[in-house]
Enzyme design. Structure first.
Site, PDB file in Angstrom:
ATOM      1  N   LYS A  84      63.771 -64.308 -64.640  1.00  0.00           N
ATOM      2  CA  LYS A  84      64.986 -64.511 -63.955  1.00  0.00           C
ATOM      3  C   LYS A  84      66.129 -63.974 -64.912  1.00  0.00           C
ATOM      4  O   LYS A  84      66.167 -64.204 -66.210  1.00  0.00           O
ATOM      5  CB  LYS A  84      65.250 -65.998 -63.606  1.00  0.00           C
ATOM      6  CG  LYS A  84      66.006 -66.116 -62.259  1.00  0.00           C
ATOM      7  CD  LYS A  84      66.071 -67.499 -61.904  1.00  0.00           C
ATOM      8  CE  LYS A  84      66.564 -67.732 -60.676  1.00  0.00           C
ATOM      9  NZ  LYS A  84      66.937 -69.139 -60.278  1.00  0.00           N
TER      10      LYS A  84
HETATM   11  O1  G3P Z   1      68.276 -71.857 -58.937  1.00  0.00           O
HETATM   12  C1  G3P Z   1      69.109 -70.769 -58.353  1.00  0.00           C
HETATM   13  C2  G3P Z   1      69.983 -71.249 -57.143  1.00  0.00           C
HETATM   14  O2  G3P Z   1      69.136 -72.027 -56.005  1.00  0.00           O
HETATM   15  C3  G3P Z   1      70.783 -72.775 -57.653  1.00  0.00           C
HETATM   16  O3  G3P Z   1      71.697 -72.963 -56.799  1.00  0.00           O
HETATM   17  O4  G3P Z   1      74.100 -73.757 -56.309  1.00  0.00           O
HETATM   18  O5  G3P Z   1      72.099 -75.223 -56.058  1.00  0.00           O
HETATM   19  O6  G3P Z   1      72.912 -74.628 -58.195  1.00  0.00           O
HETATM   20  P1  G3P Z   1      72.503 -74.198 -56.899  1.00  0.00           P
END
Ligand code: G3P
Length: 222
Positions: A84
């Protein structure tokens, strides 16, 4: 559409894998930090739980040379790992380098179709369009997803559009409507996908009528 679970929690991965609908797992530095365990040990446990899945594990450096060293180290841990990489200039350079080495990448922190274009041109395997963080600031994150899907299709890029930063089941519905290839979602939201009050009520009525009729699937014991 492929479903990934967005977590570093081993028990959540175990449960999601048990359902038989899991195609992969995405982690990020915040999710790994929450586990209280080591990065490599956590990622390898996840790889064991999802033997046929794509497991995303993120570099943390922000300079090209160190990002490359980290990427090659992470890649060496397991064949199912997808490296990633954040959508920053050295990150796009790294994705091109890794793509040329046939190393799979997941380009993360993507918010616009122009960022997604750069990721696709660099050879990203997955493009992680974040939707929830855009919605969190009163805009419509899914718009960029639809444009990214259209862009990938218009120009025939091999990248798969991955909807990330999911906040609720409606994001999953919208990802389907947008034609996204993958949606990664927190375990709690994945659990919510099963739920509908009419399903609960209907099952309750089936079982009540069955039991009232004194029926049995197996021969009644003499
Ligand atoms: O892991 C990538 C993404 O899905 C994280 O999004 O906004 O839930 O931290 P968030």
């Amino acid at each position: 559409m492929k479903l990934f679970v967005d977590t570093g929690d081993i028990e959540e991965v175990r449960q999601a894998a048990e359902w038989g609908i899991l195609d992969g797992v995405t982690t990020n530095p915040t999710l790994i930090a929450k586990t209280g365990h080591g990065f490599k040990e956590t990622v390898l446990k996840i790889c064991d739980l999802v033997p046929n899945g794509a497991i995303s594990a993120e570099v943390v450096a922000t300079d090209y040379d160190t990002m490359l060293k980290e990427a090659l180290e992470i890649h060496s841990w397991h064949p199912n790992i997808v490296v990633k990489v954040p959508l920053i200039e050295p990150g796009v350079h790294l994705v091109k380098t890794l793509s040329d080495k046939n190393i799979k990448t997941n380009v993360t922190l993507v918010f616009t179709v122009s960022q997604a274009l750069l990721a696709a041109k660099a050879g990203a395997t997955f493009i992680s369009n974040f939707v929830g963080r855009v919605d969190d600031i009163s805009d419509e994150g899914m718009v960029a997803v639809s444009k990214t899907v259209q862009m990938v299709e218009n120009y025939g890029y091999d990248s798969e559009v991955l909807v990330a930063s999911v906040r609720h089941p409606l994001h999953v519905v919208q990802a389907v409507e947008a034609g996204a290839h993958i949606c990664t979602l927190p375990f709690k939201i994945m659990s919510m996908l099963f739920k509908h009050p009419l399903t609960d009520a209907g099952l309750k009525r089936f079982l009540s009528d069955w039991n009232d009729a004194g029926l049995s699937i197996f021969p009644k014991e003499a």
